[in-house]
Scaffold this motif. Structure first.
Motif, PDB file in Angstrom:
ATOM      1  N   CYS B  11       6.041   3.536  -0.796  1.00 24.63           N
ATOM      2  CA  CYS B  11       5.177   4.487  -1.486  1.00 24.63           C
ATOM      3  C   CYS B  11       5.656   5.919  -1.231  1.00 24.63           C
ATOM      4  CB  CYS B  11       3.720   4.305  -1.057  1.00 24.63           C
ATOM      5  SG  CYS B  11       3.435   4.476   0.690  1.00 24.63           S
ATOM      6  N   GLN B  12       5.341   6.804  -2.164  1.00 25.19           N
ATOM      7  CA  GLN B  12       5.779   8.205  -2.082  1.00 25.19           C
ATOM      8  C   GLN B  12       5.102   8.925  -0.930  1.00 25.19           C
ATOM      9  OE1 GLN B  12       8.102   9.756  -4.278  1.00 25.19           O
ATOM     10  NE2 GLN B  12       8.475   7.595  -4.747  1.00 25.19           N
ATOM     11  N   GLU B  13       3.811   8.652  -0.810  1.00 24.93           N
ATOM     12  CA  GLU B  13       3.046   9.398   0.181  1.00 24.93           C
ATOM     13  C   GLU B  13       2.291   8.425   1.073  1.00 24.93           C
ATOM     14  OE1 GLU B  13       0.048  13.222  -0.138  1.00 24.93           O
ATOM     15  OE2 GLU B  13       1.126  12.519  -1.908  1.00 24.93           O
ATOM     16  N   ARG B  14       2.383   8.614   2.355  1.00 23.99           N
ATOM     17  CA  ARG B  14       1.669   7.743   3.286  1.00 23.99           C
ATOM     18  C   ARG B  14       0.207   8.162   3.383  1.00 23.99           C
ATOM     19  NH1 ARG B  14       4.757   3.575   6.000  1.00 23.99           N
ATOM     20  NH2 ARG B  14       6.818   3.763   5.073  1.00 23.99           N
ATOM     21  N   LYS B  15      -0.669   7.150   3.560  1.00 21.90           N
ATOM     22  CA  LYS B  15      -2.106   7.445   3.726  1.00 21.90           C
ATOM     23  C   LYS B  15      -2.347   8.077   5.095  1.00 21.90           C
ATOM     24  CE  LYS B  15      -3.153   2.989   2.209  1.00 21.90           C
ATOM     25  NZ  LYS B  15      -3.956   1.793   2.022  1.00 21.90           N
ATOM     26  N   THR B  16      -3.455   8.756   5.248  1.00 18.79           N
ATOM     27  CA  THR B  16      -3.878   9.230   6.558  1.00 18.79           C
ATOM     28  C   THR B  16      -4.423   8.041   7.335  1.00 18.79           C
ATOM     29  OG1 THR B  16      -4.503  11.311   5.559  1.00 18.79           O
ATOM     30  CG2 THR B  16      -5.380  10.868   7.760  1.00 18.79           C
ATOM     31  N   PHE B  29      -6.596  -0.585   5.207  1.00 22.34           N
ATOM     32  CA  PHE B  29      -5.354  -1.304   4.999  1.00 22.34           C
ATOM     33  C   PHE B  29      -4.173  -0.342   5.026  1.00 22.34           C
ATOM     34  CE2 PHE B  29      -8.879  -3.723   3.482  1.00 22.34           C
ATOM     35  CZ  PHE B  29      -8.645  -4.952   4.083  1.00 22.34           C
ATOM     36  N   THR B  30      -3.015  -0.887   5.344  1.00 20.98           N
ATOM     37  CA  THR B  30      -1.825  -0.047   5.536  1.00 20.98           C
ATOM     38  C   THR B  30      -1.254   0.405   4.185  1.00 20.98           C
ATOM     39  OG1 THR B  30      -0.316  -1.925   5.560  1.00 20.98           O
ATOM     40  CG2 THR B  30      -1.325  -1.324   7.673  1.00 20.98           C
ATOM     41  N   ASP B  31      -0.087   1.035   4.239  1.00 19.88           N
ATOM     42  CA  ASP B  31       0.495   1.599   3.015  1.00 19.88           C
ATOM     43  C   ASP B  31       1.113   0.550   2.095  1.00 19.88           C
ATOM     44  OD1 ASP B  31       0.064   4.456   3.410  1.00 19.88           O
ATOM     45  OD2 ASP B  31       1.420   4.258   5.122  1.00 19.88           O
ATOM     46  N   HIS B  32       1.493  -0.591   2.647  1.00 23.63           N
ATOM     47  CA  HIS B  32       2.245  -1.562   1.844  1.00 23.63           C
ATOM     48  C   HIS B  32       1.683  -2.973   1.968  1.00 23.63           C
ATOM     49  CE1 HIS B  32       5.005   1.813   2.513  1.00 23.63           C
ATOM     50  NE2 HIS B  32       5.413   1.547   1.288  1.00 23.63           N
ATOM     51  N   MET B  33       2.141  -3.833   1.071  1.00 23.16           N
ATOM     52  CA  MET B  33       1.791  -5.254   1.110  1.00 23.16           C
ATOM     53  C   MET B  33       3.020  -6.052   0.679  1.00 23.16           C
ATOM     54  SD  MET B  33      -0.591  -5.010  -2.331  1.00 23.16           S
ATOM     55  CE  MET B  33      -1.105  -6.706  -2.490  1.00 23.16           C
ATOM     56  N   PHE B  34       3.043  -7.319   1.092  1.00 22.13           N
ATOM     57  CA  PHE B  34       4.117  -8.211   0.644  1.00 22.13           C
ATOM     58  C   PHE B  34       3.547  -9.154  -0.407  1.00 22.13           C
ATOM     59  CE2 PHE B  34       6.042 -12.423   0.795  1.00 22.13           C
ATOM     60  CZ  PHE B  34       7.370 -12.126   0.543  1.00 22.13           C
ATOM     61  N   ILE B  35       4.305  -9.385  -1.466  1.00 19.47           N
ATOM     62  CA  ILE B  35       3.896 -10.344  -2.505  1.00 19.47           C
ATOM     63  C   ILE B  35       5.093 -11.211  -2.889  1.00 19.47           C
ATOM     64  CG2 ILE B  35       2.816 -10.668  -4.778  1.00 19.47           C
ATOM     65  CD1 ILE B  35       1.794  -7.899  -4.755  1.00 19.47           C
ATOM     66  N   VAL B  50       5.573  -3.766  -1.729  1.00 19.83           N
ATOM     67  CA  VAL B  50       5.156  -2.716  -2.677  1.00 19.83           C
ATOM     68  C   VAL B  50       4.022  -1.907  -2.032  1.00 19.83           C
ATOM     69  CG1 VAL B  50       5.797  -4.047  -4.740  1.00 19.83           C
ATOM     70  CG2 VAL B  50       3.491  -4.304  -3.760  1.00 19.83           C
ATOM     71  N   PRO B  51       3.722  -0.743  -2.581  1.00 22.18           N
ATOM     72  CA  PRO B  51       2.555  -0.008  -2.073  1.00 22.18           C
ATOM     73  C   PRO B  51       1.306  -0.891  -2.167  1.00 22.18           C
ATOM     74  CG  PRO B  51       3.862   1.400  -3.494  1.00 22.18           C
ATOM     75  CD  PRO B  51       4.442   0.019  -3.621  1.00 22.18           C
ATOM     76  N   TYR B  52       0.404  -0.786  -1.187  1.00 22.73           N
ATOM     77  CA  TYR B  52      -0.863  -1.526  -1.222  1.00 22.73           C
ATOM     78  C   TYR B  52      -1.588  -1.147  -2.501  1.00 22.73           C
ATOM     79  CZ  TYR B  52      -5.301  -3.500   0.379  1.00 22.73           C
ATOM     80  OH  TYR B  52      -6.448  -4.247   0.491  1.00 22.73           O
ATOM     81  N   GLU B  53      -1.837  -2.132  -3.346  1.00 21.48           N
ATOM     82  CA  GLU B  53      -2.389  -1.811  -4.674  1.00 21.48           C
ATOM     83  C   GLU B  53      -3.205  -2.983  -5.189  1.00 21.48           C
ATOM     84  OE1 GLU B  53       1.164  -1.195  -6.938  1.00 21.48           O
ATOM     85  OE2 GLU B  53       1.691  -3.322  -6.966  1.00 21.48           O
ATOM     86  N   TRP B 127       1.561   1.920  11.649  1.00 20.22           N
ATOM     87  CA  TRP B 127       0.169   1.491  11.565  1.00 20.22           C
ATOM     88  C   TRP B 127      -0.251   0.583  12.727  1.00 20.22           C
ATOM     89  CZ3 TRP B 127      -3.669   2.770   8.070  1.00 20.22           C
ATOM     90  CH2 TRP B 127      -3.272   3.537   6.963  1.00 20.22           C
ATOM     91  N   VAL B 128       0.700   0.159  13.545  1.00 21.48           N
ATOM     92  CA  VAL B 128       0.308  -0.689  14.687  1.00 21.48           C
ATOM     93  C   VAL B 128      -0.235   0.236  15.767  1.00 21.48           C
ATOM     94  CG1 VAL B 128       1.034  -2.456  16.323  1.00 21.48           C
ATOM     95  CG2 VAL B 128       2.185  -2.274  14.094  1.00 21.48           C
ATOM     96  N   PRO B 129      -1.543   0.168  16.044  1.00 20.68           N
ATOM     97  CA  PRO B 129      -2.143   1.193  16.912  1.00 20.68           C
ATOM     98  C   PRO B 129      -1.733   1.011  18.373  1.00 20.68           C
ATOM     99  CG  PRO B 129      -3.798  -0.429  16.240  1.00 20.68           C
ATOM    100  CD  PRO B 129      -2.540  -0.796  15.526  1.00 20.68           C
ATOM    101  N   GLU B 130      -1.857   2.089  19.117  1.00 20.90           N
ATOM    102  CA  GLU B 130      -1.371   2.085  20.503  1.00 20.90           C
ATOM    103  C   GLU B 130      -2.482   1.952  21.528  1.00 20.90           C
ATOM    104  OE1 GLU B 130       1.084   5.522  21.139  1.00 20.90           O
ATOM    105  OE2 GLU B 130       2.558   4.878  19.624  1.00 20.90           O
ATOM    106  N   ALA B 131      -3.690   2.365  21.178  1.00 20.57           N
ATOM    107  CA  ALA B 131      -4.775   2.401  22.171  1.00 20.57           C
ATOM    108  C   ALA B 131      -5.070   0.988  22.695  1.00 20.57           C
ATOM    109  CB  ALA B 131      -6.028   3.008  21.559  1.00 20.57           C
TER     110      ALA B 131
END
Lengths: 364, 364
Positions: B11-16, B29-35, B50-53, B127-131
């Motif tokens: 994707c062009q722009e990553r989500k916050t 959900f993250t920026d992408h998905m597999f199909i 592809v971008p999560y859509e 997107w894999v969180p660290e806390a």
């Protein structure tokens, strides 16, 4: 719903209608569809008729993961005088609400749903085929659309109605089917979802159906999931037996779907003075009656075939023929009377049919 | 799949990214998905990231009507050294194929599916969180997409993987849950789909869950659908009991889901020399053991909570407390050992973890 306003967005160009001669079931759809959206706290909104078009859902929509969905199936028939006839549609929407309750889904307003259906059929009225034995299959359904990977009732739903022209089920008179009595797989059990018209029941049935087809049988007969003794359903139809001159059908026990054709057959038989009993019935009893020459007929009932005579059962490796493998007199008479009533050839003395005419809807 | 080529469209722009503190489960959900798409006669094709859509499907797609769908759930953890750790992902894809078999759906290539998952996680690695206590929840699933209103296996499917960052399950140490033993509704029965991870099982569970929540219980314990005597599962977790110093869990009988956490707990307990028995166990036995002071602990196991101690059961109107309503020593030790292993705090002596590092995937 309630005080429903339907917006209508008619398509620019109508599709070419397929010939109903040899048309495959459920593969052709009309020009339009009805949709309403549900949002928790707001209720049903945005009732609309739009061109038949794809549905767009988030990949996390609950329908894809946790199966919250119910559906219905009924038919519209074209009478000789041009009127379009719906068979007991209010029963379908009533049952849909029962299914919704089991699946923790919101209730629809049944009167609004029927009005939405009538409006949609008027928009696509040219799709109701005229040839004998044809009809317009109607599929109302509801799906959970909230984007949420959580096992909890969805807060958003879509209620949709789509229409599909279908051809003649029987080309050369009603033909009997061969049925395999299923001993391994189970469709449903009391306390489960068997009495609801929901996707999971059908998904669960595919494996047994595939095994039956490989063995040369067209459908399975489901036994109860507890003792595997009692007859439940045939494929996706209810089942009736004529034994010692009486008609018997499994009583609704919480795991059997309460078919509207089933209900109508019982009412029709009673109106003829034929004894009909709803009770538990074992496969052993069926087999014994057949061996003693007391099983005269067996048949399935459902929206698709209306009546489907059973010519042969296979159970635990033994097979036995019913009525010489031919359609029986009662099965044939029920089929003819019910389809004549549905299509307007005979008068509807039961008050089952709702007519749709060009500008008015007339209740018989 | 096989000889899979994955096209990647970033994707062009990553989500916050949302804060994982107090994040709701399964809503981000993250920026992408597999199909990947499946077509009968061709097999799996068009493997893509592809971008999560949104997903676009025909209104007659089989998933909406006949529920042909399976899913999996697993987690990726961020280790202190920055590596991303997957817990037994090959077990999920193996189980997915078992579910597919029950639902008459096509098999996936398990190695390709794992490779697809690793590639997707690399694309969305930030997107894999660290806390502590957080993870990336992974949802692989398959849906029947053929436009066909017919009760028959679909000829077209989509296999999809989506990712959702999840927060800490337990804020203040693992907390026990109150469980209602369900006597009316049934989740599954032998011969049904209970052993498959398919939508219908979850849809069937919603009603009982709603009743339990109204009564102040967080989940239900499912009994067998035949005699309503034998313990099956708790909510969507497997269940274990410590009685007389031994650990007992219901044997996989065809209606219980074979949990991967369940399997891991059994293997871990055996490695510690703790006696574990997989057998039929009645609710009566649990209650008697509790009354005689022989029931020391009870806990559920699953991907979401890992270990969920059970503090109270309510059965047929009587309720009884377990381990004083507090988390037991064994439950706590299992939780700590398993999460330490998953997150890389302790060495993985079982070979359960697959690591993903920036440019290489390392098998422990």
């Amino acid at each position: 719903m309630g005080n429903m306003q339907i917006s209508i967005n008619e398509c620019q160009e109508r599709k070419t209608k397929p010939s109903t001669d040899g048309i495959a079931f459920g593969r052709n759809f009309t020009d339009h569809m009805f949709i309403a959206d549900y949002t928790e706290g707001i209720g049903w909104h945005d009732h609309r008729i739009v061109p038949y078009e794809p549905i767009t859902l988030d990949p996390s929509a609950i329908i894809f993961h946790y199966g919250q969905t119910v559906f219905e199936g009924l038919k519209a028939y074209r009478a000789k005088d041009g009127a379009i006839r719906l068979f007991r549609p209010e029963e379908n929407f009533r049952r849909m609400n029962e299914s919704c309750d089991r699946l923790c889904m919101p209730q629809i307003n049944e009167a609004d749903a029927l009005e939405a259906l009538r409006t949609l059929i008027k928009v696509d009225r040219e799709w109701v085929p005229e040839a004998e034995g044809t009809s317009l299959y109607i599929r109302p359904y509801m799906i959970a659309t909230e984007p949420h990977l959580g096992v909890a009732p969805s807060l958003m739903y879509k209620f949709i109605i789509i229409l599909s022209p279908v051809g003649m089920y029987y080309k050369e008179g009603i033909a009997p089917v061969k049925i395999l009595v299923e001993n391994e797989y189970v469709r449903a059990v009391a306390g489960g979802t068997g009495a609801a018209k929901t996707a999971g029941n059908y998904a669960a049935s595919l494996k047994a159906q595939a095994v039956a087809e490989k063995m040369g049988y067209s459908q399975v007969l489901w036994l109860d999931g507890v003792e595997k003794k009692y007859v439940e359903e045939v494929g996706s139809m209810n089942v009736f037996f004529k034994i010692d001159g009486e008609v018997v059908t499994p009583a609704l026990n919480g795991s059997i779907l309460g078919g509207i054709t089933r209900k109508s057959i019982i009412e029709m038989l009673k109106s003829w003075g034929v004894s009909v009993t709803e009770r538990r019935i074992t496969m052993e009893e069926i087999k014994t009656a057949q061996q003693e020459g007391r099983l005269d007929e067996a048949f399935g009932t459902g929206t698709a075939a209306v009546i489907s005579p059973i010519g042969e059962f296979s159970w635990k490796g033994d097979s036995f023929t019913i009525h010489g493998g031919k359609a029986g007199e009662l099965s044939t008479k029920l089929y003819e009377e019910l389809t004549d009533l549905q299509t307007g050839v005979k008068e509807d003395t039961f008050g089952w049919v709702t007519e749709i005419r060009e500008e008015a809807v007339v209740r018989n």
